[in-house]
Design a protein around this motif. Structure first.
Motif, short mmCIF file in Angstrom:
data_model
loop_
_atom_site.label_atom_id
_atom_site.label_comp_id
_atom_site.label_asym_id
_atom_site.label_seq_id
_atom_site.Cartn_x
_atom_site.Cartn_y
_atom_site.Cartn_z
N THR A 114 -5.32 3.48 -1.96
CA THR A 114 -4.37 2.96 -2.96
C THR A 114 -4.64 1.49 -3.25
O THR A 114 -4.79 0.68 -2.34
CB THR A 114 -2.94 3.11 -2.40
OG1 THR A 114 -2.82 4.38 -1.79
CG2 THR A 114 -1.91 2.96 -3.50
N CYS A 115 -4.71 1.16 -4.55
CA CYS A 115 -5.02 -0.22 -4.94
C CYS A 115 -3.75 -1.08 -4.89
O CYS A 115 -2.63 -0.55 -4.87
CB CYS A 115 -5.66 -0.25 -6.33
SG CYS A 115 -4.47 0.04 -7.65
N PRO A 116 -3.89 -2.41 -4.90
CA PRO A 116 -2.70 -3.28 -4.81
C PRO A 116 -1.70 -3.06 -5.95
O PRO A 116 -0.48 -3.10 -5.72
CB PRO A 116 -3.30 -4.69 -4.88
CG PRO A 116 -4.70 -4.53 -4.38
CD PRO A 116 -5.14 -3.16 -4.82
N ALA A 117 -2.18 -2.78 -7.16
CA ALA A 117 -1.26 -2.60 -8.28
C ALA A 117 -0.41 -1.34 -8.08
O ALA A 117 0.81 -1.34 -8.32
CB ALA A 117 -2.04 -2.51 -9.60
N CYS A 118 -1.04 -0.26 -7.63
CA CYS A 118 -0.29 0.98 -7.38
C CYS A 118 0.66 0.81 -6.19
O CYS A 118 1.78 1.34 -6.18
CB CYS A 118 -1.24 2.15 -7.15
SG CYS A 118 -2.05 2.71 -8.65
N LEU A 119 0.21 0.07 -5.19
CA LEU A 119 1.03 -0.17 -4.01
C LEU A 119 2.31 -0.93 -4.39
O LEU A 119 3.40 -0.63 -3.89
CB LEU A 119 0.22 -0.98 -2.99
CG LEU A 119 0.66 -0.93 -1.54
CD1 LEU A 119 0.78 0.50 -1.06
CD2 LEU A 119 -0.33 -1.70 -0.69
N VAL A 135 1.02 8.29 -6.48
CA VAL A 135 0.68 7.27 -7.47
C VAL A 135 -0.82 6.92 -7.35
O VAL A 135 -1.36 6.82 -6.27
CB VAL A 135 1.58 6.02 -7.29
CG1 VAL A 135 1.49 5.49 -5.87
CG2 VAL A 135 1.20 4.92 -8.27
N ASN A 136 -1.48 6.79 -8.51
CA ASN A 136 -2.91 6.41 -8.51
C ASN A 136 -3.27 5.84 -9.87
O ASN A 136 -2.46 5.88 -10.81
CB ASN A 136 -3.80 7.61 -8.17
CG ASN A 136 -3.78 8.66 -9.27
OD1 ASN A 136 -4.50 8.57 -10.26
ND2 ASN A 136 -2.92 9.67 -9.12
N CYS A 137 -4.47 5.32 -10.02
CA CYS A 137 -4.94 4.80 -11.30
C CYS A 137 -6.46 4.89 -11.33
O CYS A 137 -7.06 5.48 -10.43
CB CYS A 137 -4.46 3.36 -11.52
SG CYS A 137 -5.27 2.15 -10.47
N THR A 138 -7.09 4.30 -12.33
CA THR A 138 -8.56 4.42 -12.40
C THR A 138 -9.24 3.68 -11.26
O THR A 138 -10.40 3.90 -10.98
CB THR A 138 -9.13 3.87 -13.73
OG1 THR A 138 -8.58 2.58 -13.94
CG2 THR A 138 -8.83 4.78 -14.88
N ALA A 139 -8.52 2.77 -10.59
CA ALA A 139 -9.14 2.01 -9.50
C ALA A 139 -8.89 2.63 -8.14
O ALA A 139 -9.40 2.14 -7.14
CB ALA A 139 -8.63 0.57 -9.51
N CYS A 140 -8.08 3.69 -8.07
CA CYS A 140 -7.76 4.26 -6.76
C CYS A 140 -7.36 5.73 -6.88
O CYS A 140 -7.15 6.23 -7.97
CB CYS A 140 -6.65 3.46 -6.09
SG CYS A 140 -5.00 3.72 -6.78
N GLY A 141 -7.26 6.37 -5.73
CA GLY A 141 -6.78 7.74 -5.70
C GLY A 141 -7.82 8.74 -5.24
O GLY A 141 -8.95 8.37 -4.90
N ASP A 177 -4.42 0.50 -20.96
CA ASP A 177 -3.60 0.79 -19.77
C ASP A 177 -4.51 1.00 -18.56
O ASP A 177 -5.62 1.51 -18.68
CB ASP A 177 -2.78 2.06 -20.02
CG ASP A 177 -1.69 2.22 -18.99
OD1 ASP A 177 -0.53 1.89 -19.30
OD2 ASP A 177 -1.99 2.68 -17.86
N ARG A 178 -4.02 0.61 -17.38
CA ARG A 178 -4.89 0.80 -16.21
C ARG A 178 -4.99 2.27 -15.79
O ARG A 178 -5.75 2.62 -14.90
CB ARG A 178 -4.52 -0.10 -15.03
CG ARG A 178 -3.29 0.01 -14.36
CD ARG A 178 -3.30 -0.89 -13.08
NE ARG A 178 -2.83 -0.11 -11.96
CZ ARG A 178 -1.54 0.17 -11.78
NH1 ARG A 178 -0.63 -0.31 -12.60
NH2 ARG A 178 -1.18 0.92 -10.78
N ARG A 179 -4.24 3.14 -16.48
CA ARG A 179 -4.37 4.58 -16.19
C ARG A 179 -5.10 5.32 -17.31
O ARG A 179 -5.07 6.54 -17.37
CB ARG A 179 -2.99 5.19 -15.94
CG ARG A 179 -2.33 4.58 -14.73
CD ARG A 179 -1.21 5.41 -14.16
NE ARG A 179 -0.92 4.95 -12.81
CZ ARG A 179 -0.04 3.99 -12.53
NH1 ARG A 179 0.66 3.41 -13.49
NH2 ARG A 179 0.15 3.62 -11.28
ZN LIG Z 1 -4.30 2.16 -8.34
#
Ligand SMILES: [Zn+2]
Ligand SMILES: [Zn+2]
Length: 776
Positions: A114-119, A135-141, A177-179
């Protein structure tokens, strides 16, 4: 086209290969093109990403310069191939549908913590994803564990069954969007949900209307053992500080001594339990989130039974939002160990987990996002003093697999390497790239064999490789060898076990060789049919010769000799004292009957007993003589405890003789003869020396002799590189002491880092050797 500035246009096609799918690469390309006012398109295909850009020539040039310079953090660009096209007069930039189901070579990203933004969203009561475990996004998950096929798109993942709600869809479609194109994007309205069940599979009342994770944490606080479905499989969790719960977990898992891993909420919580260097902290908090081995702090609030006899604890930080919530709610560190009965592969399919883990768990915290590919926790250690300079991965699975390795020379045929038996892995290769599958486990068990064959099949589909060349160990009875030889319509190639260790390390470092390799492990089938395991090899990826070895000894009782270190003590004493039945040493007097001792001494002299040069078995013998361990519960236990006992400040070394002897091929070979070492150990123990001193002197003496043998082999062969590999070199003290000596002698030391030094690295080594040898 005229030369008027501003009207001249240029169109370029770019073919990008590397890890560029599922890592936010297309949105990055989109934003860069938008910023530069370029037209064209980007799309995923079977080979990676293809881009066409069109616009003012200087802007196109800037795009080509910035693309490889500023990729998103998870992307790994391997190559960019440009091609000039005729401009078409396009005015906008689009992200096109992915194409192709055919030949897929685009690497799938590993799962990412999990990235800091999602956290921040996870713990923000005002956010619509507050306490949402997925929860996740293009940088994590999740990535590798949810991918069914490539190209990587939601429809080809286990998220296919979840229809995005309008707000999620809007995020998914907005390039800013980051997603944007985050394939596993989800929220509490539309995504997977967590549930808490009893061992019979019925919903638990405490979680019916509330929050399953909070209810699970409450059960943990009461001392329960909870099965938790994670990213790559199931874990079993309990309070780390509660002796009764840890003891119950041990009893239920039938795991008498093997250490349990721990989950800490954050670095501050981790620092309470273990001493962490800056490098440890970077490794712990890195996106791969492995279990990190670090020295236990005195007084750490952890039940003794978590890691009996170990100087280190294995610790990880949360790798998914669900784990963040669970350990935060628990308010204290948890045991988080793989969800299995000892040595079986980790459970990852819900029905199977409910069936297999029902006798082990008081409750199940699970969810409805299927896991497609199993991935256990990875295990790593960060560098301490120099060397090593980079972390060493002991078990390569979640967070690391299936990131590709390079293969040089490239393989002429699509290739599968089947690995060894313990800590089994497989490796698929095509051209100059190969993919090392995640840790499978010990292939002696049916469950593991099934996991192995399923994993091979999944990788063959994922990377569109149909092997025509299959590499295997020389051991005829390994299930991996039998599997290789039973594959129809392929050419097969046998690779010597310790040569595979040597080649894996050379290839990882891009070193052609020849180099010297001290390859020490428990056992590997030798070219001469005996059991090797304490080898000084000289070679490159294509071939090797045996420049030295530990003094051979007859194994008293095959597999039993590996499970019962007292047997090796008996065999080594018989050889050292030159007595057919040596006296039972003091440390074993109450542990072994005279009858058993005599029987084993007879086996150690019997011509039918196989000969071995195993370094692992020598460690066993010394551990037994020191009274540390005479029977083991897991591979490497006695050696681990011997290392843990060693006093680091003790620098004296026992003598260990190097004897020049004619080898099988007529060339001279150096024999490392530890009999004088053993005489000195017996004398020191009899004189009342502390085990910590004896252990340290043994390590120091073996390191000095190994370094001297390597230096001699290097001198004789004109090589300046020495590889230290094999499972025995997971021993940090032996590794550091040997490396110090080699460096002092002006030699360069290479150790496995991204590829495990134990048998988990064998399949990669086999692939390297097969590619180098095929057709020559
Ligand atoms: Zn994320
Ligand atoms: Zn949604």
């Amino acid at each position: 086209m005229g030369p008027v500035a501003g009207l001249v246009r240029r169109r370029v096609a770019l073919r990008i290969s590397g890890t560029v799918q599922g890592v936010g690469f297309r949105p990055f390309v989109f934003r860069l093109a938008a910023e530069l006012g370029l037209a064209g398109f980007v799309r995923n295909d079977e080979l990676g990403v293809s881009i066409e850009i069109e616009g003012a020539p200087e802007r196109v040039e800037e795009f080509q310069r910035r693309l490889p310079a500023e990729p998103p953090p998870l992307a790994a660009i391997e190559s960019v191939e440009p091609r000039e096209l005729e401009p078409r007069g396009e005015r906008d930039f689009r992200i096109l549908e992915s194409v192709g189901d055919g030949v897929a070579r685009a690497p799938v990203s590993p799962d990412v913590a999990t990235c800091p933004a999602c956290l921040a969203e996870l713990f923000d009561p005002a956010d619509r994803r507050y306490r949402y475990p997925f929860v996740n996004c293009t940088a994590c998950g999740p990535r590798f564990t949810i991918v069914r096929a490539v190209p990587y798109d939601r429809a080809r993942t286990t998220m296919a069954g979840f229809e995005m709600c309008a707000p999620c869809r809007a995020e998914f479609e907005d390039p800013r969007d980051r997603r944007f194109h985050a394939q596993p994007n989800a929220c509490p309205q539309c995504g997977p949900r967590a549930r808490l069940l009893d061992p019979g599979g019925e919903p638990l009342a405490s979680a019916l209307h509330g929050d399953a994770v909070a209810a699970a944490a409450a059960l943990l606080a009461e001392g329960a053992i909870v099965a938790v479905k994670g990213v790559g499989g199931y874990h079993l969790a309990c309070r780390a500080a509660e002796a009764a719960a840890v003891a119950a977990l041990r009893a239920r898992k039938r795991r008498e001594a093997k250490p349990f891993a721990l989950l800490a909420a954050d670095l501050a919580a981790a620092r309470e339990l273990v001493d962490l260097s800056d490098a440890d902290e970077r490794l712990l908090a890195g996106r791969e989130r492995p279990i990190v081995l670090a020295p236990r702090r005195p007084g750490a609030a952890v039940a003794e039974a978590v890691a009996p006899g170990c100087a280190d604890l294995g610790l990880m930080l949360p790798h998914s939002p669900l784990h963040h919530l669970l350990v935060a709610d628990a308010g204290e560190p948890l045991v988080l160990t793989s969800g299995n009965v000892t040595e079986e592969p980790i459970a990852y399919v819900d029905d199977d987990a409910l069936h297999r883990l029902a006798p082990l768990a008081d409750a199940f915290l699970l969810h409805d996002r299927p896991i497609h590919a199993r991935a256990e926790d990875s295990i790593a250690r960060s560098p301490g003093a120099e060397p090593p300079a980079a972390p060493i991965v002991f078990r390569r699975a979640r967070g690391y697999a299936p990131a590709p390795f390079s293969l040089s020379p490239p393989t002429q045929l699509p290739l599968l390497a089947c690995g060894a038996e313990l800590k089994s892995t497989f490796c698929l290769a095509a051209g100059s790239r190969c993919w090392l599958g995640p840790h499978v486990g010990d292939l002696q068990r049916y469950e593991a064999l099934r996991s192995f064959t399923e994993g091979v099949g999944h990788f063959e589909r994922l990377f569109s490789i149909t092997p025509e060349l299959v590499a295997h160990d020389l051991h005829p009875d390994y299930l991996s060898t039998r599997y290789a030889l039973e594959r129809a319509g392929v050419e097969t190639i046998g690779v010597q076990h310790h040569h595979a260790h040597l080649a894996a390390c050379l290839a990882e470092h891009g070193v052609e060789g020849p180099a010297v390799g001290a390859i020490f492990d428990g056992a590997g089938y030798g070219s001469d049919g005996t059991v090797w395991g304490g080898e000084i090899l000289v070679g490159d990826c294509a071939g090797f010769s045996r420049a030295g070895m530990l003094r051979p000894l007859r194994l008293p009782g095959g597999d039993a000799a590996a499970r019962e270190p007292w047997r090796m003590a008996c065999a080594w004493l018989a050889a050292t004292l030159e007595e057919s039945v040596p006296p039972i040493p003091a440390a074993l007097a109450d542990r072994v009957t005279a009858r058993d001792w005599e029987a084993v001494a007879a086996l150690a002299a019997a011509p039918a007993s196989p000969r071995t040069t195993s370094a692992g078995r020598l460690f066993d013998a010394v551990a037994a003589l020191c009274g540390l361990r005479d029977r083991i519960d897991f591979e490497g236990q006695a050696a681990m405890e011997l290392e843990a006992a060693a006093q680091p400040a003790e620098r004296a070394a026992y003598p260990l003789e190097l004897v020049e002897q004619e080898g099988a091929d007529g060339a001279d070979a150096l024999v490392l003869d530890p009999r004088e070492t053993l005489r000195r150990i017996l004398a020191d123990l009899a004189a009342g020396s502390e085990v910590g001193e004896v252990s340290a002197r043994f390590h120091n003496g073996l390191a000095a002799a190994t370094a001297a043998a390597c230096a001699a082999a290097a001198g004789a062969n004109g090589s300046g590189d020495v590889v230290l590999s094999g499972g025995v070199f997971q021993n940090r003290l032996l590794l550091l002491r040997t490396a110090e000596r080699l460096q002092a002698a002006g030699l360069r030391v290479l150790i496995p880092q991204r590829v495990p030094p134990n048998d988990g690295g064998i399949s990669y080594g086999q692939a390297v050797v097969a590619a180098a040898r095929y057709g020559t």
